[in-house]
Design a protein around this motif. Structure first.
Motif, PDB file in Angstrom:
ATOM      1  N   ASN A   1       0.835  -1.193   0.000  1.00 47.36           N
ATOM      2  CA  ASN A   1       0.000   0.000   0.000  1.00 47.36           C
ATOM      3  C   ASN A   1       0.874   1.248   0.000  1.00 47.36           C
ATOM      4  O   ASN A   1       1.962   1.256   0.583  1.00 47.36           O
ATOM      5  CB  ASN A   1      -0.917   0.014   1.229  1.00 47.36           C
ATOM      6  N   VAL A   2       0.368   2.306  -0.631  1.00 45.62           N
ATOM      7  CA  VAL A   2       1.120   3.545  -0.743  1.00 45.62           C
ATOM      8  C   VAL A   2       0.202   4.746  -0.503  1.00 45.62           C
ATOM      9  O   VAL A   2      -1.017   4.638  -0.607  1.00 45.62           O
ATOM     10  CB  VAL A   2       1.778   3.684  -2.135  1.00 45.62           C
ATOM     11  N   TYR A   3       0.808   5.865  -0.171  1.00 45.29           N
ATOM     12  CA  TYR A   3       0.107   7.149  -0.125  1.00 45.29           C
ATOM     13  C   TYR A   3       1.128   8.254  -0.290  1.00 45.29           C
ATOM     14  O   TYR A   3       2.339   8.023  -0.146  1.00 45.29           O
ATOM     15  CB  TYR A   3      -0.711   7.325   1.168  1.00 45.29           C
ATOM     16  N   ALA A   4       0.662   9.434  -0.622  1.00 44.83           N
ATOM     17  CA  ALA A   4       1.555  10.585  -0.744  1.00 44.83           C
ATOM     18  C   ALA A   4       1.549  11.345   0.574  1.00 44.83           C
ATOM     19  O   ALA A   4       0.482  11.584   1.154  1.00 44.83           O
ATOM     20  CB  ALA A   4       1.110  11.502  -1.878  1.00 44.83           C
TER      21      ALA A   4
ATOM     22  N   ASN B   1      -3.852  17.940   6.493  1.00 41.50           N
ATOM     23  CA  ASN B   1      -3.086  18.950   7.215  1.00 41.50           C
ATOM     24  C   ASN B   1      -1.645  18.854   6.703  1.00 41.50           C
ATOM     25  O   ASN B   1      -0.831  18.099   7.234  1.00 41.50           O
ATOM     26  CB  ASN B   1      -3.169  18.700   8.720  1.00 41.50           C
ATOM     27  N   VAL B   2      -1.359  19.611   5.668  1.00 45.27           N
ATOM     28  CA  VAL B   2      -0.066  19.518   4.985  1.00 45.27           C
ATOM     29  C   VAL B   2       1.073  19.831   5.960  1.00 45.27           C
ATOM     30  O   VAL B   2       1.005  20.777   6.730  1.00 45.27           O
ATOM     31  CB  VAL B   2      -0.017  20.477   3.778  1.00 45.27           C
TER      32      VAL B   2
ATOM     33  N   GLU C   1       0.056  14.120  11.214  1.00 45.15           N
ATOM     34  CA  GLU C   1      -1.317  13.613  11.240  1.00 45.15           C
ATOM     35  C   GLU C   1      -1.625  12.815   9.975  1.00 45.15           C
ATOM     36  O   GLU C   1      -2.426  11.877  10.015  1.00 45.15           O
ATOM     37  CB  GLU C   1      -2.325  14.766  11.316  1.00 45.15           C
ATOM     38  N   GLN C   2      -0.995  13.197   8.865  1.00 47.61           N
ATOM     39  CA  GLN C   2      -1.234  12.507   7.595  1.00 47.61           C
ATOM     40  C   GLN C   2      -0.905  11.028   7.696  1.00 47.61           C
ATOM     41  O   GLN C   2      -1.554  10.195   7.065  1.00 47.61           O
ATOM     42  CB  GLN C   2      -0.376  13.097   6.480  1.00 47.61           C
ATOM     43  N   ALA C   3       0.121  10.695   8.476  1.00 47.22           N
ATOM     44  CA  ALA C   3       0.567   9.313   8.581  1.00 47.22           C
ATOM     45  C   ALA C   3      -0.279   8.508   9.559  1.00 47.22           C
ATOM     46  O   ALA C   3      -0.248   7.280   9.532  1.00 47.22           O
ATOM     47  CB  ALA C   3       2.034   9.276   9.003  1.00 47.22           C
ATOM     48  N   ALA C   4      -1.055   9.176  10.415  1.00 39.47           N
ATOM     49  CA  ALA C   4      -1.844   8.476  11.427  1.00 39.47           C
ATOM     50  C   ALA C   4      -3.000   7.692  10.809  1.00 39.47           C
ATOM     51  O   ALA C   4      -3.315   6.595  11.256  1.00 39.47           O
ATOM     52  CB  ALA C   4      -2.366   9.464  12.457  1.00 39.47           C
TER      53      ALA C   4
END
Length: 176
Positions: A87-90, A126-127, A131-134
């Motif tokens: 799995n991936v995300y930016a 929230n750039v 929090e993005q990784a949570a």
């Protein structure tokens, strides 16, 4: 006098021997091991740059702080993913164009307007924040590729004034 000289020499010799042993006990070895692997995925285009044109909108749509416009979608495409990639995300990183609220600041001439990013699940990103990784909106890699869908939209930071919008953000691909 000879006894004093011999005693002094003996004491010095004993101290020197103790000091040498103390130094020897303070040394050690640190070994490092690792692997160099091929890139996990390739971003398309190769330079990883995407240009997302946002539409012209009326200042009336952005008359109060917090007002937003419609989402404009964009996709980050990955190919040639390693078979071990699931799995991936930016992850959108902090930088000179990111304000304290995690929005992209406008470097153009329009006033009181920022750009807000939204993930595929409709959650505001929230750039620059961990929090993005949570709870990221991940995408499964399938047949060696993945398409990461995001959106951008205008957000008013006050009553908007007419002008241009110009901003950017750096991203990195996170692998789970």
């Amino acid at each position: 006098m000879k006894k004093l000289a011999i005693s002094t020499l003996s004491a010095v010799a004993v101290l020197a021997a103790l000091n040498t042993n103390a130094l020897a006990a303070d040394t050690g070895i640190v070994n490092f091991t690792g692997d160099i692997i091929s890139p996990t995925c390739a971003v398309v285009p190769a330079d990883g740059t995407y240009n997302v044109p946002l539409p012209a909108v009326s200042v009336a749509l952005l008359s109060s702080a917090g007002d937003t416009t419609d989402n404009i979608g964009f996709t980050i495409s990955l190919t040639e993913c390693n078979t071990a990639t699931n799995n991936v995300y930016a992850f959108f990183e902090a930088g000179p164009n990111v304000n304290a609220d995690g929005k992209l600041t406008n470097n153009g001439s329009a006033g009181n307007v920022a750009v807000e990013l939204v993930d595929a699940n409709g959650n505001v990103i929230n750039v620059g924040s961990e929090e993005q990784a949570a709870n990221p909106a991940t995408v499964a890699v399938s047949d060696g590729s993945a398409s990461l869908s995001y959106s951008a939209r205008y957000i008013a930071t006050g009553a908007a004034t007419a002008g241009s919008i110009d901003t950017s953000v750096t991203y990195s691909i996170a692998y789970l």
